[in-house]
Motif scaffolding. Sequence first.
Motif, PDB file in Angstrom:
ATOM      1  N   THR A  43       1.520  -1.231  -0.137  1.00 29.17           N
ATOM      2  CA  THR A  43      -0.165   0.270   0.379  1.00 29.17           C
ATOM      3  C   THR A  43       0.875   1.124   0.105  1.00 29.17           C
ATOM      4  N   ARG A  44       1.794   1.365   0.819  1.00 29.77           N
ATOM      5  CA  ARG A  44       3.048   2.046   0.743  1.00 29.77           C
ATOM      6  C   ARG A  44       3.674   2.614  -0.647  1.00 29.77           C
ATOM      7  N   ALA A  45       3.753   1.153  -0.901  1.00 28.34           N
ATOM      8  CA  ALA A  45       4.593   1.864  -2.849  1.00 28.34           C
ATOM      9  C   ALA A  45       3.624   2.283  -3.722  1.00 28.34           C
ATOM     10  N   ARG A  46       2.706   2.446  -3.255  1.00 28.29           N
ATOM     11  CA  ARG A  46       1.713   2.562  -4.147  1.00 28.29           C
ATOM     12  C   ARG A  46       0.609   3.855  -4.271  1.00 28.29           C
ATOM     13  N   VAL A  47       1.133   4.214  -2.598  1.00 32.50           N
ATOM     14  CA  VAL A  47       0.730   5.680  -2.349  1.00 32.50           C
ATOM     15  C   VAL A  47       2.029   6.172  -2.847  1.00 32.50           C
ATOM     16  N   ASN A  48       3.329   6.064  -3.058  1.00 31.13           N
ATOM     17  CA  ASN A  48       4.715   6.846  -2.683  1.00 31.13           C
ATOM     18  C   ASN A  48       4.655   6.860  -4.467  1.00 31.13           C
ATOM     19  N   ARG A  49       4.030   5.091  -5.070  1.00 30.40           N
ATOM     20  CA  ARG A  49       3.861   5.971  -6.885  1.00 30.40           C
ATOM     21  C   ARG A  49       3.232   7.004  -7.145  1.00 30.40           C
ATOM     22  N   VAL A  50       1.589   6.928  -6.522  1.00 26.43           N
ATOM     23  CA  VAL A  50       0.990   7.973  -7.097  1.00 26.43           C
ATOM     24  C   VAL A  50       0.653   9.387  -6.880  1.00 26.43           C
ATOM     25  N   LEU A  51       1.959   9.498  -5.547  1.00 28.51           N
ATOM     26  CA  LEU A  51       2.193  10.993  -5.233  1.00 28.51           C
ATOM     27  C   LEU A  51       3.536  10.935  -6.411  1.00 28.51           C
ATOM     28  N   GLY A  52       4.233  10.537  -6.628  1.00 28.98           N
ATOM     29  CA  GLY A  52       5.380  10.676  -7.403  1.00 28.98           C
ATOM     30  C   GLY A  52       4.874  10.795  -8.899  1.00 28.98           C
ATOM     31  N   TYR A  53       3.945  10.402  -9.344  1.00 29.36           N
ATOM     32  CA  TYR A  53       3.519  10.508 -10.894  1.00 29.36           C
ATOM     33  C   TYR A  53       2.590  11.976 -10.115  1.00 29.36           C
ATOM     34  N   ALA A  54       2.227  12.349  -9.507  1.00 27.55           N
ATOM     35  CA  ALA A  54       1.606  13.756  -9.435  1.00 27.55           C
ATOM     36  C   ALA A  54       2.820  14.868  -9.041  1.00 27.55           C
ATOM     37  N   VAL A  55       3.615  14.866  -8.819  1.00 26.81           N
ATOM     38  CA  VAL A  55       4.382  15.729  -8.215  1.00 26.81           C
ATOM     39  C   VAL A  55       5.013  15.860  -9.872  1.00 26.81           C
ATOM     40  N   LEU A  56       4.720  14.747 -10.698  1.00 25.02           N
ATOM     41  CA  LEU A  56       5.635  14.787 -12.443  1.00 25.02           C
ATOM     42  C   LEU A  56       4.983  15.352 -13.105  1.00 25.02           C
ATOM     43  N   ILE A  57       3.226  15.593 -12.851  1.00 29.21           N
ATOM     44  CA  ILE A  57       2.419  15.705 -13.563  1.00 29.21           C
ATOM     45  C   ILE A  57       2.100  17.844 -13.315  1.00 29.21           C
ATOM     46  N   PHE A  58       2.094  17.903 -11.814  1.00 31.29           N
ATOM     47  CA  PHE A  58       2.306  19.041 -11.860  1.00 31.29           C
ATOM     48  C   PHE A  58       3.465  20.347 -12.605  1.00 31.29           C
ATOM     49  N   PHE A  59       4.747  19.835 -11.914  1.00 30.86           N
ATOM     50  CA  PHE A  59       5.472  19.980 -13.078  1.00 30.86           C
ATOM     51  C   PHE A  59       6.131  20.091 -14.150  1.00 30.86           C
ATOM     52  N   GLY A  60       5.206  18.859 -14.423  1.00 29.96           N
ATOM     53  CA  GLY A  60       5.376  18.956 -16.288  1.00 29.96           C
ATOM     54  C   GLY A  60       4.691  19.713 -16.600  1.00 29.96           C
ATOM     55  N   LEU A  61       3.112  20.362 -16.450  1.00 33.00           N
ATOM     56  CA  LEU A  61       2.221  20.707 -16.551  1.00 33.00           C
ATOM     57  C   LEU A  61       2.425  22.346 -16.605  1.00 33.00           C
ATOM     58  N   VAL A  62       3.331  22.823 -15.481  1.00 38.80           N
ATOM     59  CA  VAL A  62       4.417  24.577 -14.951  1.00 38.80           C
ATOM     60  C   VAL A  62       5.122  24.906 -16.030  1.00 38.80           C
ATOM     61  N   PHE A  63       5.680  23.474 -16.208  1.00 39.31           N
ATOM     62  CA  PHE A  63       6.900  23.811 -17.132  1.00 39.31           C
ATOM     63  C   PHE A  63       6.216  23.734 -19.099  1.00 39.31           C
ATOM     64  N   LEU A  64       4.933  23.109 -19.213  1.00 38.77           N
ATOM     65  CA  LEU A  64       3.926  22.987 -20.463  1.00 38.77           C
ATOM     66  C   LEU A  64       3.141  24.093 -20.035  1.00 38.77           C
TER      67      LEU A  64
END
Length: 294
Positions: free
Chosen positions: A19-40
């Motif tokens: 469960t922790r691994a899935r949560v960390n993965r989701v948070l990681g993708y959320a952070v990447l998507i956020f910064f991707g949108l900022v740069f886009l």
Amino acid sequence: MAVLTDRPAPVARRGDRGTRARVNRVLGYAVLIFFGLVFLYPFVIQLGNSLKTEPDAAANPLSPFPDPLTLAGFERIFSGTNFPLWLGNSLLVTVLVTLGRVFLDSLAGYALARLRFRGRAGLFAAVIAVMAVPGVVLLIPKFLVLKQIGLYDSYAGLIVPLLADAAGVFIMKQFFESIPVSVEEAARIDGAGVFRTFWSVVLPMARPALITLTILSFQGSWNEFPHSLVSVQDPDLFTLPRGLADLVSGSLGKGTQYPLKLGAALLATIPVAVLFVIFQRYFVRGANEGADKG
């Protein structure tokens, strides 16, 4: 007597870790998507403003939604500016510089990686030193040299000084050193000379590094502005960066003219973006393999 054991606990611990691994993965993708949108977002703003009318772009420059949507800005780019001429000059300079860099940097990198000659270590140290020198420091000397040898204000002045660069030599040298020497020894036993070994045996094996160098050379020469600033003055020799700088400086008159300027910048960005998207996996592979022995 039976021994009582608590078996569900390990399963629960494994479940918690999953469960922790899935949560960390989701948070990681959320952070990447956020910064991707900022740069886009700036690119989206650029696209939106290029499709606006002049009053709409001036009143709402940060809105990505044109109201109304129009292609008048792009029509003005091709009918009211020298954009086609700048585009042709950039294509000519970029293609020739890219071909020259790939060939000459590969030759120099192979010589530094494989040939043994006096001063080899000092020459490689000089290549590293050149990489550490800011390009702006060389602008005035470059201008003086071009004036002295008669290349100023010519296509040769735009192309010749960019035909080789230290970073490309370094990339190719590092990659060639990762290729087993036994491959070349087999070619020499068959009677191949140094250049034949380089051209027919080693160079085909360096495709990831060559693609990396091609992308970097294309991008660098396509976006090169300081060199064109000191090498040409004739408007007929302007490349896209020089022409866009002329637009931004107000050569077309008063007003913000955001649709025209941002539309021209958007068109100038597309070739490099397309090239990078197509060859990005080779770019990453070549950068990693070239750095293995760095």
